[in-house]
Design an enzyme around this catalytic site. Structure first.
Site, short mmCIF file in Angstrom:
data_model
loop_
_atom_site.label_atom_id
_atom_site.label_comp_id
_atom_site.label_asym_id
_atom_site.label_seq_id
_atom_site.Cartn_x
_atom_site.Cartn_y
_atom_site.Cartn_z
N PHE A 90 1.04 -1.24 0.09
CA PHE A 90 -0.41 0.05 -0.75
C PHE A 90 0.74 1.54 -0.43
O PHE A 90 1.72 1.49 0.45
CB PHE A 90 -1.19 -0.42 1.03
N ALA A 135 1.46 3.91 1.34
CA ALA A 135 1.72 4.58 2.48
C ALA A 135 2.75 3.24 3.38
O ALA A 135 3.65 3.78 4.15
CB ALA A 135 0.42 4.91 4.05
N LYS A 136 2.95 2.41 2.60
CA LYS A 136 3.83 1.60 3.88
C LYS A 136 5.91 1.90 3.89
O LYS A 136 5.44 3.14 2.63
CB LYS A 136 2.82 -0.13 3.85
N PRO A 137 6.01 1.24 4.83
CA PRO A 137 7.29 1.62 4.49
C PRO A 137 7.65 1.76 2.59
O PRO A 137 9.05 2.28 2.68
CB PRO A 137 8.18 0.31 5.16
#
Length: 375
Positions: free
Chosen positions: A188, A190-192
Site C-alpha cells: 500500500f 503509505a507503507k515503508p
C-alpha cells in the site's frame, strides 16, 4: 506538510520511476512480466528467505495463507487486539474464529504472556481448535517473534507474521518477513515500501507451500493457467507496480530505512520528557511505518491533535477502535477487561508525520508545537 510524503520521494526518483513504467508500457507485458520475477527474487534475497510470492494486496496475502493451511470453521486464530481490521477479517472470512489478545503497553505488539493464557483458555473450553498465531509488526517494529515461536512450538501452532507495516525491521539482524512459518507484507502506498496502488507479498522457506500459493493466487492453476487443479483466486501483482517497487526497493535499501531511523532519533531526543515516545527494545530495528507517541488521556491527545492541525501539521490516530469493539465481530462474546492496554492506547496514541524525506526543520516545528502545548 505531508504525513507521509510520497511526492518528495517521486521527485527524487522521477526519472527512474518514469523510465521503469515506460518500459512496461513499451513491452506491453502488463501481467506477470519480468519486473515481477525480478522483484520477487530481490525481495526474497533482502529478507533472507527462499521464496517470495507477490499478490494483489496484503490482505489477500494473508487470505492465501489461510487457504493454504485449510483454516476453517471451528479453528481458532490468535490476533492482537490493537491492529488494523484486516488481520482479524481474514480469519472470519474463512469461517474461523479470531481470538483477540491484548498488547504490550510499550511496544504495542501482542503480549506473549496474555497470548499463552488465551491459547490455554481455548484449549480448556474445548469448543475450538487452536491453529495459528498472527503477530503483527505494528508501526514497523517486529513483534516478539522469538518468544512467539517458542509458544507456537509448545502448542503445535503455525505462525503467520503480519509484516504489512514491518518490512525493513529486524531482530538481531534477522529481518521482518522471515519469521514464523510464513510472513506477509503490504505495498500500500503509505507503507515503508509502497507502490502506486495495491500490492502484497508472501515470504516462506517452505517449497511445497510456495508451490501451492503460486497455484492458489492464479485460479488454482496447474501446469498452466488453463489447467485448474483446485479452487483459487485471482490475486496477482501487475508489472507496472512491480516496476515501481523495483526502483523504490533500491532507495529503501540504500538510504530510506536509515533515514527514517535518523528522524526517529531526532524526534525522540526532542520529545524526551514531554510525551511518551516509541520504545525500541535492544537488538530491534523498526522501519517506522508510524512514529507514535502516547499522551496521558483522550482529552490531552485530542487537544494536541487539534493544535497540530491549527499549525498545518497532519497527525493520525491508529487506532480509534480496538478489534474487539468492531461491529463486524459483534457476534463474539469478548470481555472488555481482557483488553486493558488496548483500550487505553486507543484513547492516548497519536502518530506524527514520519517518512525518509522529513526535514530537520519540519521535525523542529512539530516538536515545538508539542512542547508548547504540553508545557
Amino acid at each position: 506538510m505531508e504525513f507521509r510524503d510520497l511526492k518528495a520521494q517521486y521527485e527524487k526518483y522521477k526519472s527512474e520511476i518514469d523510465s521503469a513504467i515506460q518500459e512496461v508500457i513499451n513491452n506491453a507485458n502488463f501481467i506477470g512480466g519480468k519486473e515481477v520475477n525480478t522483484l520477487e527474487q530481490r525481495l526474497a534475497e533482502y529478507v533472507g528467505v527462499k521464496h517470495c510470492i507477490t499478490c494483489a494486496n496484503g490482505t489477500e496475502a494473508m487470505t492465501l495463507l489461510m487457504m493454504s493451511w485449510d483454516i476453517k470453521e471451528g479453528d481458532a486464530v490468535f490476533v492482537p487486539d490493537f491492529t488494523f481490521f484486516s488481520t482479524g477479517e481474514i480469519v472470519s472470512f474463512r469461517g474461523a474464529t479470531p481470538i483477540f489478545v491484548d498488547v504490550d503497553k510499550d511496544t504495542f505488539n501482542i503480549d506473549t504472556v496474555k497470548l499463552e493464557k488465551a491459547i490455554n483458555k481455548v484449549i480448556n473450553e474445548g469448543k475450538l481448535t487452536p491453529k495459528v498465531i498472527i503477530p503483527v509488526d505494528l508501526f514497523g517494529l517486529p513483534a516478539d517473534h522469538i518468544e512467539i515461536e517458542k509458544i507456537a512450538k509448545k502448542y503445535n501452532l503455525k505462525v503467520l507474521e503480519d509484516a504489512a507495516q514491518g518490512f525493513g525491521g529486524s531482530i538481531n539482524d534477522k529481518k521482518a518477513c522471515s519469521f514464523g512459518d510464513a510472513a506477509t507484507t503490504s505495498f500500500f502506498p503509505a507503507k515503508p515500501l509502497g507502490c502506486y496502488g495495491d500490492g502484497g507479498a508472501i515470504f516462506t522457506n517452505d517449497d511445497a507451500l510456495a508451490e501451492l500459493l503460486n497455484s492458489l493466487k492464479v485460479h488454482g492453476k496447474g501446469d498452466n493457467k488453463y489447467d485448474n487443479i483446485r479452487i483459487g483466486v485471482n490475486s496477482r501483482l501487475d508489472s507496472i507496480q512491480a516496476a515501481v517497487l523495483n526502483v523504490k526497493l533500491t532507495a529503501f535499501i540504500e538510504h530510506e530505512l536509515e533515514d527514517v531511523n535518523r528522524i526517529y532519533r531526532l524526534y525522540t531526543k526532542k520529545l524526551k520528557g514531554i510525551v511518551e515516545t516509541p520504545v525500541i527494545p535492544e537488538g530491534y530495528v523498526s522501519s517506522f511505518a508510524q512514529y507514535t507517541i502516547k499522551l496521558k488521556n483522550k482529552e490531552e491527545r485530542d487537544s494536541l491533535q487539534a493544535k497540530l492541525k491549527d499549525e498545518g501539521i497532519p497527525s493520525m490516530v491508529y487506532y480509534v477502535k480496538p478489534m474487539h469493539r468492531q461491529g463486524a465481530f459483534a457476534e463474539y462474546d469478548y470481555d472488555v477487561n481482557d483488553f486493558e492496554v488496548t483500550n487505553e492506547l486507543c484513547d492516548t496514541v497519536l502518530s506524527l508525520p514520519m517518512h525518509p524525506y522529513l526535514s530537520e526543520a519540519e521535525v523542529e516545528d512539530i516538536c515545538g508545537v508539542i512542547s508548547n502545548t504540553q508545557s
